[in-house]
Each structure stands twice: as C-alpha cells, then as structure tokens.
Design an enzyme around this catalytic site. Sequence first.
Site, PDB file in Angstrom:
ATOM      1  CB  SER A 125      -0.946  -0.068   1.205  1.00 31.49           C
ATOM      2  OG  SER A 125      -1.985   0.844   1.098  1.00 31.49           O
TER       3      SER A 125
ATOM      4  CG  ASP B  80      -5.992  -2.262  -4.179  1.00 32.40           C
ATOM      5  OD1 ASP B  80      -6.627  -1.874  -3.181  1.00 32.40           O
ATOM      6  OD2 ASP B  80      -4.772  -2.117  -4.312  1.00 32.40           O
TER       7      ASP B  80
ATOM      8  CG  HIS C 252      -5.422  -2.514   0.107  1.00 36.01           C
ATOM      9  ND1 HIS C 252      -4.809  -1.882  -0.953  1.00 36.01           N
ATOM     10  CD2 HIS C 252      -4.910  -1.923   1.224  1.00 36.01           C
ATOM     11  CE1 HIS C 252      -3.975  -0.966  -0.510  1.00 36.01           C
ATOM     12  NE2 HIS C 252      -4.015  -0.976   0.813  1.00 36.01           N
TER      13      HIS C 252
END
Length: 523
Positions: A205, A423, A452
Amino acid sequence: MKRLVFAVVAAATLASGLVATPAVAAQAAIAWGPCDNPVLVNAGAECGYLDVPLDYRKPAGEKIQLAVSRVKHKVPDAQYQGVMLTNPGGPGGSGLTLATRGTRVPKHAGDAYDWIGFDPRGVGSSKPAISCDPNYMDYNRPNYLPLTPRLEKTWLARSKGYADACAAKNSKALLENMKTTDTVKDMDSIRQALGAEQVNFYGFSYGTYLGQVYGTTYPKNVRRMILDSTVDPRNVWYQANLNQDVAFDVNLNIWFGWVASHDDAYHLGKTKAEVKRVFDEQLLKLSFNAAGGVVGPDEWLDVFQQAAYYQLRWPVLGDAFARFVNNGDWQNMKTLFENFGGRGDDNGFAVYLAVQCTDVQWPASWQQWKIDNWKTFAKAPYYTWQNAWFNAPCLYWPAKAAKPVHVDGRGVASVLMIDETLDAPTPFEGSLEVRSRFPGASLISEPGGTSHAITPRGNACVDDKIADYLLTGALPTRKPGRTADVECAPLPLPVPLPPAAARSAAAGPASPDSVMGMRTGKH
C-alpha cells in the site's frame, strides 16, 4: 522494547547480486535486544532502536529513534541473500511485526533473508511518537454527510481543532520532517546500520510509494523489490483520495451482492438491490437515533468499509449486519468499531496527516474541496464525505508542504508487483503507471479481486511467484504495452462462518492478516 548495543551484518557479492552478509560488523549501531511484542517473541525476533537525524539537513543536530525488529536468516551464511526491509503502509502503520512475514513465503524462500520491520518516524514504538487528540475518532461525532451549513462548519471546526492540537502537542521540527522523503532517508539509514550495501524491500500500500521514492532516490541500493497494491504517484495525495471514494463504493456494492448470494445465512435479501436497500435503511435510521446511544452513521460506515478493503472480513461483516438487522445486536457492532478503528489511539491518524499534508500542498481553498467532494459524492455516496473529513485537517496543517519526488524507476533493476484489479485504496491504474516507470518491473494481476495488500496469503499462483523471485530473482516475462505481465485468479470468495465462529471472530482484535487498521490503512 529493550535497549542493548550492537548490530552485525555487512556486505559481500553473491552470484545473484550485491547484498549484505553477516560477516563484518556494521559501522552504525542498532541497539538490539529482546522484543516485548508476543508475535515477535514467538518468532525469535530481536528488537532495538536506531538513532537518526530529525532533520537530515542537520545531520549533527537533534536525533530521533526508530524502533526496528529483525528475524534473522535461517540458512547457512553462504546462502544468505541479505536484508529484507518491509513497510505495511498507512502512512502511520506500525511495521515491527512484518519481520515475521518471511515464514509465510512458500518453498522456504524467506529463510535466506534477514527480515526487518520498523516503525517509521513518529509511529508506534519509535520515539517520539506523534499524538494530537486520542479521542478524536470516538463516538458522538457529527454525521459525515454535511447536509446543513451547521454540520459543515462543525466538521471544519473539528478539523482545525485537530490540526491545532497537533501543533500544540508536537514539536514544530518533528512536524516539518515527517515527509515520505524523510522516511526514505531513514530507510537508507537502516540499510547503513545493518552494513548492507543493498537492500531488498517488501512494501504494502503506502509502503509501495516508499519503495518508489526509495528506488528513485537510491536506485543502486535496491537489489530486489516487491510492491503489493501500488500507489499511483501522479495522484498524491488529494486526487488519490477522491479516486478511492469511487472504488470503495464499488467494492461495498460487490459485497452487497455476496451477502445476497448467501441469503440462507443472512436473511437480508436475495438480490444486491434488496441488501443495499436494507443497508441504506439502517444507515438512515442511525442518522436520527444512534443504536445503544453509540453506533451512529459514522460508526456504521467505518465498520463496513472493511468490506471494501478485505474479502477475508466479509463473513464477519455479514454476520454483524444480519445480527444488527435481525436481532438488534448493536453491541457486536460497537465491538467491531472499537477493534477495527483503534479507538482511543490517534497515533496512526496523526502520522497519516503529518505525512500526507506535507508531502504535497493540498488545495488551500475549502470551496475547491467542497465542489470536488460533492461531485464525487454523486458517484460514490457512501465514503466520499467520510474520506473528506478524514483529510480535512490538511487545510490547517501546521507544517509546510513540499513538492513530491518525481518517481523514476529506470535505475532499479528488478521489481515484482502484485495487485488485485478492484483494489479500492490503491486502484489498479496505479500499478500500471508504476510498471511503466520501472522498466525492470513485472506485474501480477488478479482480475476481479477486491482485496488490498495481503500477500502472501495462500494463493499458490501468486505466492509461488513471490517465492521464485526471492529464491532466484526470477520475474514473469514482461509483456509490451500498458498491461499486467501475468494473471492469477484471486482467492475464492469466502463462505459465511458458522455462528460460533462468527461470534469469536467479531469479539477478537483486528486480524494481523489485515496489514493495516481501519482508517490508518488508507493507502
């Protein structure tokens, strides 16, 4: 964490690349000692602190301390492949337990690395840790949806109050040095302290943005890099949040369809439209009367946002939804809000703002925010205004913003990227963009997947490619054009939990498999 003194690792050349070996003492010291986190203790990790400059423009000036963890390699030194630095995202996520991640990689591919976790500056066990108002995300917040001028003014006042609290409770010097570029310099300080000429990096991320900027700034210091759920560097950070709003709503609606497909378990409707109608009815009721006096529309949306992040949580959320509607069980919703949201601890939120508000200048005019968010709301009514108020302290942030680094990965030899095509926090277009900037990158896509940043997580098609990459540096063959290089089917959709299992899951803390918490895990 305990403080002791000394770290050992240094550099040598292996056939697979230039990496650190544990043969020579490092120049800079990390104070290694026992860990106090049970996950790290069970993994046999060691923990310590590294002193780094608060302001790298003043290397002899004030120092801060980074909390660092390490799980050492399990292979003979001759097979050692170096340091694997990790980051979970956020910004604001604690990364110490990621030192244990290597055991999840199949084929024992993680055994050849020293896995390094760390709390970035301002986070968790690093010193000082940033906090502004620990109760800011508590119950009794105003409705996210600013349908009246009074609500809008209340939220703006709250946002300014939070920014003012940050200025009052944290040093100006710290807030001025919380940018992504500062953490990237910290990462290179960790590399030097470990005596590693190069590092391997595994970022999730927002951690993928750290990897991008690190690779741009120190390309020759990167050996191998894995990026899971990649930030689009074109959109940091204002547009990125507007893009998220739409993607969150898409995934929530996909979850409605999943709930409908299990009406035999949940009894909330047999079609997506029916389940959505029930969801919206509850949201409207809570806007007028908070369940149990505590679960209002904000808490409701915060809990169910997890459905847009992780399919792993769909069964727990389906059970909570059904129990609330069919049995009036608001207590379970309260428990989920507290476990997912980190209630009473604003460290992740404070660091998130400290980084994002200063990485780049956000629009200074509230009028622009207002127009852009109402336009986005027309497409994404569930999370647009939640997200807007989450970021609104940037309007008043008490530290100067910089210009973001232009990400250029041409100097990085090798990158493995992974992303599910739906995502939400980091939409798939970001992976395509970063792949285009890193000619040495190959991208694994999971078409139709909505989760995610969860690798490795038992998807053999993906995990085996991660293992091969860590073992030998092997990447999927790169295809021409703006596309993924190989496709893997996402994990199968989950099935409803038996009632007892659902109750147990809801009562427990947020799963460590969810690399980030509820809102500190923005990116």
